[in-house]
Design a protein around this motif. Structure first.
Motif, PDB file in Angstrom:
ATOM      1  N   GLN A   1       0.923  -1.212  -0.132  1.00  0.00           N
ATOM      2  CA  GLN A   1      -0.043  -0.034  -0.094  1.00  0.00           C
ATOM      3  C   GLN A   1       0.843   1.161  -0.082  1.00  0.00           C
TER       4      GLN A   1
ATOM      5  N   TYR B   1      -5.918   8.186   6.070  1.00  0.00           N
ATOM      6  CA  TYR B   1      -5.580   8.083   7.534  1.00  0.00           C
ATOM      7  C   TYR B   1      -4.455   9.074   7.948  1.00  0.00           C
TER       8      TYR B   1
ATOM      9  N   LYS C   1      -9.276   7.880   0.630  1.00  0.00           N
ATOM     10  CA  LYS C   1      -9.540   7.604   2.093  1.00  0.00           C
ATOM     11  C   LYS C   1      -8.383   7.736   2.838  1.00  0.00           C
TER      12      LYS C   1
ATOM     13  N   TRP D   1      -2.757   3.624  12.113  1.00  0.00           N
ATOM     14  CA  TRP D   1      -2.773   3.084  10.793  1.00  0.00           C
ATOM     15  C   TRP D   1      -2.452   4.229   9.786  1.00  0.00           C
TER      16      TRP D   1
ATOM     17  N   SER E   1      -5.828   2.664   0.177  1.00  0.00           N
ATOM     18  CA  SER E   1      -6.497   1.809   1.015  1.00  0.00           C
ATOM     19  C   SER E   1      -6.470   0.439   0.404  1.00  0.00           C
ATOM     20  N   ALA E   2      -6.711  -0.498   1.529  1.00  0.00           N
ATOM     21  CA  ALA E   2      -6.794  -1.818   1.124  1.00  0.00           C
ATOM     22  C   ALA E   2      -7.870  -2.268   0.618  1.00  0.00           C
ATOM     23  N   SER E   3      -9.136  -1.992   0.982  1.00  0.00           N
ATOM     24  CA  SER E   3     -10.316  -2.511   0.794  1.00  0.00           C
ATOM     25  C   SER E   3     -10.610  -2.246  -0.977  1.00  0.00           C
TER      26      SER E   3
ATOM     27  N   HIS F   1       1.650  -9.298   4.831  1.00  0.00           N
ATOM     28  CA  HIS F   1       0.545  -8.181   4.761  1.00  0.00           C
ATOM     29  C   HIS F   1      -0.321  -8.461   3.724  1.00  0.00           C
TER      30      HIS F   1
ATOM     31  N   GLU G   1      -2.777  -1.229  14.652  1.00  0.00           N
ATOM     32  CA  GLU G   1      -3.794  -0.639  13.537  1.00  0.00           C
ATOM     33  C   GLU G   1      -5.304  -0.020  14.296  1.00  0.00           C
TER      34      GLU G   1
ATOM     35  N   ASN H   1      -0.580 -10.886   8.713  1.00  0.00           N
ATOM     36  CA  ASN H   1      -1.587  -9.478   8.815  1.00  0.00           C
ATOM     37  C   ASN H   1      -3.050 -10.040   8.983  1.00  0.00           C
ATOM     38  N   GLU H   2      -3.650  -9.641   9.891  1.00  0.00           N
ATOM     39  CA  GLU H   2      -5.088 -10.100  10.011  1.00  0.00           C
ATOM     40  C   GLU H   2      -5.426 -11.331   9.322  1.00  0.00           C
TER      41      GLU H   2
HETATM   42  C1  BG6 Z   1      -6.673  -3.417   7.773  1.00  0.00           C
HETATM   43  C2  BG6 Z   1      -5.552  -3.722   6.971  1.00  0.00           C
HETATM   44  O1  BG6 Z   1      -7.803  -4.140   7.558  1.00  0.00           O
HETATM   45  O2  BG6 Z   1      -7.305  -2.171   7.565  1.00  0.00           O
HETATM   46  C3  BG6 Z   1      -4.806  -2.545   6.186  1.00  0.00           C
HETATM   47  O3  BG6 Z   1      -4.546  -4.472   7.662  1.00  0.00           O
HETATM   48  C4  BG6 Z   1      -5.938  -1.454   5.657  1.00  0.00           C
HETATM   49  O4  BG6 Z   1      -4.094  -3.201   5.197  1.00  0.00           O
HETATM   50  C5  BG6 Z   1      -6.620  -0.985   6.992  1.00  0.00           C
HETATM   51  O5  BG6 Z   1      -5.334  -0.724   5.095  1.00  0.00           O
HETATM   52  C6  BG6 Z   1      -7.840  -0.269   6.725  1.00  0.00           C
HETATM   53  O6  BG6 Z   1      -8.516  -0.441   5.637  1.00  0.00           O
HETATM   54  P1  BG6 Z   1      -8.695   0.408   4.253  1.00  0.00           P
HETATM   55  O7  BG6 Z   1      -9.493  -0.333   3.225  1.00  0.00           O
HETATM   56  O8  BG6 Z   1      -9.365   1.481   4.807  1.00  0.00           O
HETATM   57  O9  BG6 Z   1      -7.283   0.687   3.847  1.00  0.00           O
END
Ligand code: BG6
Length: 462
Positions: A18, A425, A423, A408, A415-417, A126, A361, A171-172
């Motif tokens: 990311q 942080y 988005k 995070w 963003s991951a999703s 991750h 996170e 990770n998760e």
């Molecule tokens: C966690 C992951 O699920 O949430 C991260 O470990 C991810 O990789 C973070 O970025 C927040 O999610 P998102 O989709 O808002 O980036």
């Protein structure tokens, strides 16, 4: 506010796929993240040379890490969590020899952190693995992947044994239930038996590398990493309460295996009831006994559970299909904000495992606006993190052993999703939009100075 303990680590967390970009630089192979350019819930694509996607460059941390680490140091970070991209070290995943250029990159990264006394907290995996292992072997569905992962982990333990003393395995790890390609390299429509078999292989791999870490770096600590998916019963109906316990066990199961070294009875019953058949060998059982030293987790939100299926269909929301809590506000992405929940979660994990906890996170994904004066006044982010840190402090007073806190995305990342840049942080703004336009210039937000003051005062200014 009373100060946090002196040993408490303060920092931020990012992930290779990311942040780094440079997705094929210096011998790196394609990873599962590279073929999921629209995020962990997006569809898998064939990569062609002419197409490019946001994560290919991400925030160019690969080239700009010196600037970014200097900014983290300015905030007073004492630790930084990031991940090693497995496909930089073993581009295909099944080689016998590691890619020296990939190893050298992380050497420089860790050396840069050391200059500022920022302790690395390193995730081995991750949300990505070499894509070749998926196409040729079927990802974690294949037992051989345990061997490949162990080779990779032993290589990085040997190489960085003097530089990295805090490690995380996957990770998760519980996200494999919701995003199988990202978690275990399996197609989204895989059967529950296939997914749990792959998860089992990953749990064995996690235990095996925990042992390897202890053997190779005796003064290191290695933890697991859970998505802290705490849910509450929507009502006090006994069926809702039972359903909630069952739902919480779906993620606590991972912690139970990684902390207690064996499958819990409730899971064996679940497998039987659902006709889920997986192979667990005697050797696997022995391997699983290598339990982690600490538990790390992510926490963003909570949700509710109801046994009433009609009610559930009517109300489901949030990424993990939880029913929204009528007492909580939501972020712009529909994630429900619940600072008190982190205190509950910390107490719950401590009561259950009695192992140190590390919040690796937490944070608020939000759209940031730049004022005409060129400032980013992100009071909403300050409020979110402040309220969570206050509850973390409460948990410390409750007697919970907490190693530290990494927010995070301390710098904006993809963003991951859904692979969005919008988005955000970060305490540090990065000039890049969802289409990939922007100079990549870094800019301090209001929260940058706020977090700096919190770290400096050891939490006293919360
Ligand atoms: C966690 C992951 O699920 O949430 C991260 O470990 C991810 O990789 C973070 O970025 C927040 O999610 P998102 O989709 O808002 O980036």
């Amino acid at each position: 506010m009373v100060k946090f303990p002196n040993s408490f680590l303060w920092g931020g967390a990012i992930a290779a796929n990311q942040a780094e970009g440079a997705y094929l630089t210096a011998g790196k192979g394609l990873s599962t993240s590279d073929v999921l350019p629209h995020g962990i819930f997006g569809s898998l694509i064939e990569r062609t040379p002419n197409e490019s996607f946001i994560k290919d460059i991400a925030i160019d941390f690969y080239h700009q890490y010196k600037t970014d680490i200097a900014l983290f140091a300015e905030m007073g970070f004492t630790c930084l969590r990031t991940s090693i991209a497995w496909s930089r070290i073993f581009p295909l995943g099944d080689e016998l020899t590691a890619n020296e250029e990939g190893l050298a990159f992380y050497d420089s990264l860790f050396d840069e952190m050391a200059k500022y006394n920022i302790q690395p907290v390193i995730t081995l995996s991750h949300y990505e693995m070499p894509y070749h292992l998926v196409t040729q072997y079927g990802g974690w569905g294949n037992r051989k992947t345990i061997e490949f992962f162990e080779r990779y982990a032993r290589t990085v333990f040997e190489r960085y044994k003097d530089k990295v003393k805090l490690w995380l395995t996957f990770n998760e790890i519980n996200m494999s239930l919701h995003a199988p390609m990202t978690g275990v390299g399996l197609p989204e429509n895989s059967s529950p038996s296939a997914v749990y078999q792959a998860i089992h292989h990953q749990l064995v791999a996690s235990a095996r590398v925990t042992k390897a870490c202890h053997d190779i770096i005796p003064d290191a600590k290695i933890g697991n990493m859970l998505l802290g998916g705490l849910v509450y019963p929507l009502t006090c109906k006994p069926d809702d309460v039972w359903e909630t316990l069952t739902e919480n066990r779906k993620w606590l199961f991972f912690g139970d295996v990684q902390c207690r070294g064996q499958y819990p009875g409730y899971m064996l019953r679940y497998f039987k009831d659902q006709q889920i058949n997986i192979t667990i060998t005697e050797e696997d059982k022995r391997d699983l006994q290598h339990t982690v030293d600490f538990i790390s987790f992510s926490y963003y939100m909570t949700g509710c559970v109801t046994a009433d299926k009609d009610e559930y269909e009517k109300k489901r929301g949030n990424i993990l299909s939880m029913v929204p809590n009528p007492h909580l506000e939501s972020s712009e992405w529909g994630w429900q904000i619940d600072p008190k929940g982190i205190r509950t979660l910390l107490n719950l994990l401590w009561d259950r495992y009695q192992k140190p906890l590390f919040i690796v996170e937490n944070g608020l994904g939000a759209i940031d606006e730049i004022t005409p004066e060129g400032e980013i006044i992100d009071d909403y982010r300050i409020q979110y993190i402040n309220d969570h840190l206050v509850q973390i402090h409460e948990a410390i007073q409750d007697g919970v052993d907490i190693m530290g806190y990494t927010s995070w995305g301390p710098i904006d990342i993809v963003s991951a999703s859904k692979a969005e840049m919008s988005k955000r942080y970060g305490f540090i703004y990065v000039d890049r939009d969802n289409q990939g336009n922007g100079s990549l210039e870094r800019k301090r937000k209001k929260s940058f100075y706020w977090y700096q003051s919190i770290i400096k005062s050891q939490g006293e200014l919360l």
